[in-house]
Scaffold this motif. Sequence first.
Motif, PDB file in Angstrom:
ATOM      1  N   LEU A 171      57.382  32.629  62.185  1.00 40.95           N
ATOM      2  CA  LEU A 171      56.943  33.541  63.240  1.00 40.95           C
ATOM      3  C   LEU A 171      57.169  32.916  64.617  1.00 40.95           C
ATOM      4  CD1 LEU A 171      55.569  36.085  64.262  1.00 40.95           C
ATOM      5  CD2 LEU A 171      53.351  35.005  63.798  1.00 40.95           C
ATOM      6  N   ALA A 172      56.819  31.642  64.762  1.00 40.85           N
ATOM      7  CA  ALA A 172      57.026  30.951  66.039  1.00 40.85           C
ATOM      8  C   ALA A 172      58.504  30.880  66.394  1.00 40.85           C
ATOM      9  CB  ALA A 172      56.427  29.546  65.969  1.00 40.85           C
ATOM     10  N   GLN A 173      59.336  30.641  65.382  1.00 37.66           N
ATOM     11  CA  GLN A 173      60.782  30.557  65.617  1.00 37.66           C
ATOM     12  C   GLN A 173      61.348  31.906  66.055  1.00 37.66           C
ATOM     13  OE1 GLN A 173      63.331  31.473  62.719  1.00 37.66           O
ATOM     14  NE2 GLN A 173      64.885  31.376  64.322  1.00 37.66           N
ATOM     15  N   ARG A 218      53.039  39.003  70.763  1.00 34.33           N
ATOM     16  CA  ARG A 218      53.097  38.475  69.395  1.00 34.33           C
ATOM     17  C   ARG A 218      52.397  37.125  69.243  1.00 34.33           C
ATOM     18  NH1 ARG A 218      58.441  38.777  66.049  1.00 34.33           N
ATOM     19  NH2 ARG A 218      56.853  38.730  64.431  1.00 34.33           N
ATOM     20  N   ASP A 219      52.046  36.498  70.337  1.00 31.05           N
ATOM     21  CA  ASP A 219      51.341  35.218  70.240  1.00 31.05           C
ATOM     22  C   ASP A 219      50.031  35.365  69.481  1.00 31.05           C
ATOM     23  OD1 ASP A 219      50.917  32.378  70.951  1.00 31.05           O
ATOM     24  OD2 ASP A 219      49.315  33.160  72.206  1.00 31.05           O
ATOM     25  N   GLN A 220      49.440  36.545  69.556  1.00 26.74           N
ATOM     26  CA  GLN A 220      48.186  36.782  68.838  1.00 26.74           C
ATOM     27  C   GLN A 220      48.377  36.598  67.334  1.00 26.74           C
ATOM     28  OE1 GLN A 220      45.041  37.494  70.274  1.00 26.74           O
ATOM     29  NE2 GLN A 220      44.515  36.904  68.181  1.00 26.74           N
ATOM     30  N   GLU A 221      49.554  36.974  66.824  1.00 26.58           N
ATOM     31  CA  GLU A 221      49.835  36.803  65.397  1.00 26.58           C
ATOM     32  C   GLU A 221      49.831  35.324  65.010  1.00 26.58           C
ATOM     33  OE1 GLU A 221      53.283  39.066  63.986  1.00 26.58           O
ATOM     34  OE2 GLU A 221      53.234  40.181  65.862  1.00 26.58           O
ATOM     35  N   VAL A 222      50.409  34.490  65.872  1.00 27.58           N
ATOM     36  CA  VAL A 222      50.426  33.046  65.609  1.00 27.58           C
ATOM     37  C   VAL A 222      49.009  32.503  65.614  1.00 27.58           C
ATOM     38  CG1 VAL A 222      51.281  30.801  66.381  1.00 27.58           C
ATOM     39  CG2 VAL A 222      52.707  32.830  66.660  1.00 27.58           C
ATOM     40  N   ILE A 254      53.417  25.630  70.143  1.00 30.46           N
ATOM     41  CA  ILE A 254      54.777  26.124  70.377  1.00 30.46           C
ATOM     42  C   ILE A 254      54.734  27.602  70.742  1.00 30.46           C
ATOM     43  CG2 ILE A 254      56.924  26.733  69.170  1.00 30.46           C
ATOM     44  CD1 ILE A 254      56.722  24.015  67.729  1.00 30.46           C
ATOM     45  N   GLY A 255      53.894  28.358  70.034  1.00 36.45           N
ATOM     46  CA  GLY A 255      53.718  29.769  70.373  1.00 36.45           C
ATOM     47  C   GLY A 255      53.207  29.956  71.799  1.00 36.45           C
ATOM     48  N   ASP A 256      52.289  29.076  72.214  1.00 31.99           N
ATOM     49  CA  ASP A 256      51.764  29.136  73.584  1.00 31.99           C
ATOM     50  C   ASP A 256      52.869  28.910  74.616  1.00 31.99           C
ATOM     51  OD1 ASP A 256      49.215  29.616  72.668  1.00 31.99           O
ATOM     52  OD2 ASP A 256      48.525  27.548  72.910  1.00 31.99           O
ATOM     53  N   LYS A 278      42.199  33.735  75.225  1.00 30.34           N
ATOM     54  CA  LYS A 278      42.890  33.360  74.002  1.00 30.34           C
ATOM     55  C   LYS A 278      41.913  33.372  72.840  1.00 30.34           C
ATOM     56  CE  LYS A 278      45.945  29.786  72.139  1.00 30.34           C
ATOM     57  NZ  LYS A 278      47.019  30.734  71.823  1.00 30.34           N
ATOM     58  N   ASN A 279      42.331  33.974  71.731  1.00 39.36           N
ATOM     59  CA  ASN A 279      41.478  34.062  70.551  1.00 39.36           C
ATOM     60  C   ASN A 279      41.685  32.834  69.669  1.00 39.36           C
ATOM     61  OD1 ASN A 279      39.857  34.895  68.424  1.00 39.36           O
ATOM     62  ND2 ASN A 279      41.452  36.190  67.516  1.00 39.36           N
ATOM     63  N   ASP A 280      41.019  31.735  70.022  1.00 41.37           N
ATOM     64  CA  ASP A 280      41.134  30.507  69.239  1.00 41.37           C
ATOM     65  C   ASP A 280      39.836  30.309  68.472  1.00 41.37           C
ATOM     66  OD1 ASP A 280      41.781  28.137  68.136  1.00 41.37           O
ATOM     67  OD2 ASP A 280      42.167  27.062  70.004  1.00 41.37           O
TER      68      ASP A 280
END
Length: 240
Positions: free
Chosen positions: A132-134, A158-162, A200-202, A227-229
């Motif tokens: 996904l990140a790639q 899409r960062d939310q998916e990561v 990496i996503g960030d 950010k949802n961490d």
Amino acid sequence: MSEDKTHIVSSFDEELTRLNNIISQMGGLAESQLISSIRSIVKRDSELAEKVILSDQRIDVLEQEVQDFVVRFLALRQPMADDLRHVVTALKLSNDLERIGDLAKNIAKRAQVLNQIPPIRPVSAIPNMAKLAQEIIKDVLDAYIEGDADKAHRVWERDQEVDDMYNSLFRELLTYMMEDPRNITASTHLLFIAKNIERIGDHATNIAETIYYRIKGEDLPGVDRPKNDAANFAVVEPNE
């Protein structure tokens, strides 16, 4: 337009094209580094991991080339408005891409340790998260080359998916460590690897924000979204 002015404009455009090419090359290398680092985990290939570690220097050299280019370009060309944003964007992107390369190198270093100990089941989630990140890296680089603000916005979303995949894996690995202390070493390395992928996503979303600003001249809508961490607040209860 006089011949001299035509030559100056043509030379100006050629230099910006060269700058784009360097950024594209950096992006391709960063993406390749991530793919190879994850493959070194899946295949338990420490030799491949070592190649990733050694190859990181190529990205560092290109980042320095971008920095030198931008300093020289600003001093000699004194670009304005859109051209100035173009150059500053490339400088920011080079920094994020260099960090992606560093994170891929860190994953490869962890892979070398993981390859010396028995694998555990959660390792299977790592390739999906990395894939996904790639994909996000590839799409954001396409947005840069195409000058597509909408695509940059979609990448940012899409960062939310990561983040969701990272939070899920975080809890799973904590559970594994609590169930059996023998899983602690492998799980700890996988946690660091997952965090590297999340970072990496960030950086990819940072690139998306920069591209959007470069094209639109304004911040990307929703850029201040928290950010949802959830991993920062995760609580896993021990089994009775």
